[in-house]
Design an enzyme around this catalytic site. Structure first.
Site, mmCIF file in Angstrom:
data_model
loop_
_atom_site.group_PDB
_atom_site.id
_atom_site.type_symbol
_atom_site.label_atom_id
_atom_site.label_comp_id
_atom_site.label_asym_id
_atom_site.label_seq_id
_atom_site.Cartn_x
_atom_site.Cartn_y
_atom_site.Cartn_z
ATOM 1 N N ILE A 120 0.900 -1.151 0.000
ATOM 2 C CA ILE A 120 0.000 0.000 0.000
ATOM 3 C C ILE A 120 0.943 1.205 0.000
ATOM 4 O O ILE A 120 1.483 1.584 1.037
ATOM 5 C CB ILE A 120 -0.918 0.007 1.229
ATOM 6 N N PRO A 121 1.195 1.795 -1.162
ATOM 7 C CA PRO A 121 2.351 2.696 -1.347
ATOM 8 C C PRO A 121 2.166 4.100 -0.798
ATOM 9 O O PRO A 121 2.153 5.088 -1.544
ATOM 10 C CB PRO A 121 2.521 2.704 -2.872
ATOM 11 N N CYS A 122 2.090 4.224 0.514
ATOM 12 C CA CYS A 122 1.952 5.552 1.126
ATOM 13 C C CYS A 122 3.198 6.398 0.890
ATOM 14 O O CYS A 122 3.146 7.626 1.025
ATOM 15 C CB CYS A 122 1.650 5.423 2.613
ATOM 16 N N HIS A 123 4.324 5.761 0.520
ATOM 17 C CA HIS A 123 5.540 6.532 0.234
ATOM 18 C C HIS A 123 5.391 7.373 -1.030
ATOM 19 O O HIS A 123 6.163 8.307 -1.251
ATOM 20 C CB HIS A 123 6.746 5.595 0.101
ATOM 21 N N ARG A 124 4.389 7.065 -1.861
ATOM 22 C CA ARG A 124 4.192 7.824 -3.100
ATOM 23 C C ARG A 124 3.361 9.089 -2.895
ATOM 24 O O ARG A 124 3.107 9.824 -3.850
ATOM 25 C CB ARG A 124 3.520 6.935 -4.149
#
Length: 360
Positions: A315-319
Site C-alpha cells: 500500500i504505497p503511502c511513500h508515493r
C-alpha cells in the site's frame, strides 16, 4: 545518531582501516568527499580521518544525506544474519519439530551464548523462545489440517499433552482444542534495512521497517483487533512477501500480488485502496486522493488514514508527497521515502510527476 565523541571515533576509524569484521553494523562511516557511507569491512580506498563522520545506525547516515556504498552495501550486509546464526537457523529448518539445545549447538561449533545475544538484540527473545514459537506454529497448522491434539503434541516433541497445552496457551492465549488465530511475524533484510512482515492465515497485515516509529503500537493494535497473539513463524503469506519485496528492490517487480488482511475503518480501507491506484514511478498528494474519493474536503482524514497504513510498499503511502512536491512525513523516514521514489522513477519512468487518480 551521529557520534561526536572523538576517542570513540578514533577507535572506529582504526577499525575501518583494519577492516575489522567484529565492527560490522556497529557503526556506519559517512565519507564527506564521496557522499557515501560504509561498513567497517569496506574494501574501498580508505578516506582521510578529517573526511569522515560516524553514525550508530544506518538510518542516521541516510538522514544525513549519505547514500549506501556500492562496494560494501551497508544497508544489506549490516543486517544480514552472521554465519553462526544461519547455521543455527538451518538446524531449526532441518528438524522443525525438535528442540535444538545448547549441546546441539556446541556439537556444531556454534556458541549458544552468541546465538542468544543475537536473538535478544534482533528479535527481543531468546533462541529457545524463538524455537518454541516455531514449533507451536507448526503444531497449529497441523491441528487446522485435521490431525488430533494427541498426535500433534507428541509428534512435535512435547512429552505430555499438558505440556503442549500449557505452551500453546502461554503463547497464543488459547488451548490447542479451542478455535484460535495467531499472527505470525518474520524478519528479513532489504537494501534499506531489515523489515518485519506479519500475517494471519488470510494474508499480510503488517509490513514495516524494523525501526519504524510507533511499531510497538502497531503490534498492540493488531493483537487487539484480531484478538490474537503475535508469535515468530512463517506461512505462505510471509514467504511470498519476502520474495516479492526482494523482487521489488531488485527492479524485477512493480506491482504486488500479496493477499492482505488489513483491519481498519471503512474510510481507512477506502483510502488504502485508492493509494494502491497510484502507479509505480508516479506520485500523488493528499488533495488528489481526497478528490478522487469524492471527498474533496477530507484532506486531513486522508492524511490520517495514510499515516495509519501498516503495509509499507504494497500500500504505497511513500508515493504521497506534498502538493508543492515536498517530501511529507513517512514512518520509515524521509530518506527512505526519497530513495523509494527515486528507485521507482528510475525504473518506471524518467520523470516523477503527480498522477491524477480516477474519481469515484
Amino acid at each position: 545518531m551521529k557520534i561526536t565523541d572523538i576517542s570513540q571515533c578514533d577507535i572506529w576509524y582504526q577499525a575501518l582501516l583494519n577492516r575489522a569484521v567484529e565492527f560490522t553494523g556497529v557503526f556506519f562511516v559517512g565519507v564527506k568527499t564521496t557522499g557515501v557511507f560504509c561498513l567497517s569491512v569496506c574494501r574501498a580506498r580508505k578516506p582521510k580521518r578529517e573526511n569522515v563522520e560516524f553514525y550508530s545506525d544506518l538510518k542516521s547516515a541516510l538522514d544525513a544525506g549519505f547514500r549506501p556504498c556500492k562496494v560494501c552495501r551497508p544497508t544489506e550486509n549490516a543486517s544480514t544474519a552472521p554465519g553462526y546464526i544461519e547455521q543455527a537457523l538451518a538446524l531449526v529448518r532441518q528438524t522443525p519439530k525438535q528442540r535444538i539445545s545448547d549441546t546441539d549447538l556446541r556439537l556444531h561449533n556454534i556458541s549458544p551464548e552468541r546465538v542468544r545475544r543475537w536473538f535478544l538484540q534482533h528479535h527481543g527473545i531468546t533462541f529457545q523462545a524463538f524455537q518454541r514459537m516455531q514449533r507451536v506454529n507448526v503444531a497449529l497448522q497441523e491441528l487446522k489440517a485435521g490431525r488430533t491434539t494427541t498426535d500433534v503434541a507428541f509428534d512435535n516433541g512435547y512429552e505430555s499433552l499438558s505440556g503442549f497445552g500449557y505452551t500453546c496457551k502461554k503463547l497464543t492465549g488459547s488451548a490447542p482444542s479451542e478455535s484460535q488465530q495467531v499472527i505470525l511475524i518474520h524478519r528479513f533484510t532489504t537494501p534499506l534495512g531489515p523489515m518485519f512482515v506479519c500475517a494471519t492465515g488470510r494474508g499480510v497485515c503488517l509490513l514495516e521497517f524494523v525501526d519504524r516509529r510507533m511499531l510497538e503500537t502497531e503490534f498492540s493494535d493488531l493483537q487487539r483487533l484480531f484478538n490474537a497473539r503475535i508469535i515468530a513463524g512463517e506461512n505462505e503469506h510471509t514467504r511470498q512477501a519476502q520474495r516479492e519485496v526482494g523482487e521489488y528492490f531488485s527492479a524485477q517487480r512493480q506491482a504486488f500480488d500479496l493477499a492482505l488482511d488489513t483491519p481498519g475503518s471503512e474510510f481507512q480501507r477506502s483510502v488504502w485502496e485508492k493509494l494502491k491506484e497510484v502507479s509505480f514511478g508516479q506520485t500523488a498528494d493528499y488533495q488528489s486522493v481526497a478528490v478522487a474519493m469524492g471527498k474533496p474536503n477530507a484532506i486531513r482524514a486522508v492524511a490520517s488514514a495514510n499515516g495509519a497504513n501498516r503495509v509499507a510498499l504494497v500500500i504505497p503511502c511513500h508515493r504521497i508527497i506534498g502538493k508543492d512536491g515536498s517530501m511529507t512525513g513517512y514512518g520509515g523516514g524521509i530518506a527512505r521515502k526519497k530513495w523509494l521514489i527515486e528507485h521507482e522513477a528510475r525504473i518506471g519512468s524518467k520523470n516523477v510527476t503527480l498522477q491524477p487518480l480516477a474519481s469515484e
